[in-house]
Design an enzyme around this catalytic site. Sequence first.
Site, PDB file in Angstrom:
ATOM      1  N   LYS A   1      -0.107 -45.818  -8.723  1.00 11.32           N
ATOM      2  CA  LYS A   1      -1.869 -45.472  -8.674  1.00 11.32           C
ATOM      3  C   LYS A   1      -2.279 -44.008  -8.259  1.00 11.32           C
ATOM      4  O   LYS A   1      -3.162 -43.706  -7.903  1.00 11.32           O
ATOM      5  CB  LYS A   1      -2.597 -47.290  -7.611  1.00 11.32           C
ATOM      6  CG  LYS A   1      -1.978 -48.211  -8.358  1.00 11.32           C
ATOM      7  CD  LYS A   1      -2.338 -49.592  -7.973  1.00 11.32           C
ATOM      8  CE  LYS A   1      -2.843 -51.182  -8.441  1.00 11.32           C
ATOM      9  NZ  LYS A   1      -2.681 -52.184  -7.592  1.00 11.32           N
TER      10      LYS A   1
ATOM     11  N   HIS B   1       8.029 -56.611   3.548  1.00 13.74           N
ATOM     12  CA  HIS B   1       7.880 -57.729   2.601  1.00 13.74           C
ATOM     13  C   HIS B   1       8.159 -59.106   4.046  1.00 13.74           C
ATOM     14  O   HIS B   1       8.633 -59.275   4.912  1.00 13.74           O
ATOM     15  CB  HIS B   1       8.861 -57.775   1.355  1.00 13.74           C
ATOM     16  CG  HIS B   1      10.401 -57.710   2.043  1.00 13.74           C
ATOM     17  ND1 HIS B   1      11.488 -58.580   2.477  1.00 13.74           N
ATOM     18  CD2 HIS B   1      10.770 -57.030   1.908  1.00 13.74           C
ATOM     19  CE1 HIS B   1      12.516 -58.643   3.010  1.00 13.74           C
ATOM     20  NE2 HIS B   1      12.560 -56.988   2.762  1.00 13.74           N
TER      21      HIS B   1
END
Length: 121
Positions: free
Chosen positions: A59, A109
Amino acid sequence: KGCGIDLVEISRIKSAWERFGRRFLERVFTPSEQAYCLARKRPEESLAARFAAKEAVAKALGLGLGRFSWQEIEIVRSKNGRPKVRLTGAAQAQAEVLGVGQILISLSHTHEYAVAQAVAQ
């Protein structure tokens, strides 16, 4: 030059790994990424974080799916343990077109999600 972020459900990566096994790992992750992740206590968390990182880098570079191979964006560890981006192939070519000298990456995470943010400078 660009920024990207991606959030992945760890269970989604674990399911793909369980369903497709080695084929999934070899399609998405380089041998060194596989070795690092599979040596971890919960490999699915590290795999998901690297998957998110690859998406975030794509991206940041403005690359859509199909314009690069997953393995052309590699997440490695620097000497001090920080994650670092290594580009090859079409991903490297796009970085050169954009004038990108480095890509900063941050991974995190929980037990359920992995997230990554990339900044192309």
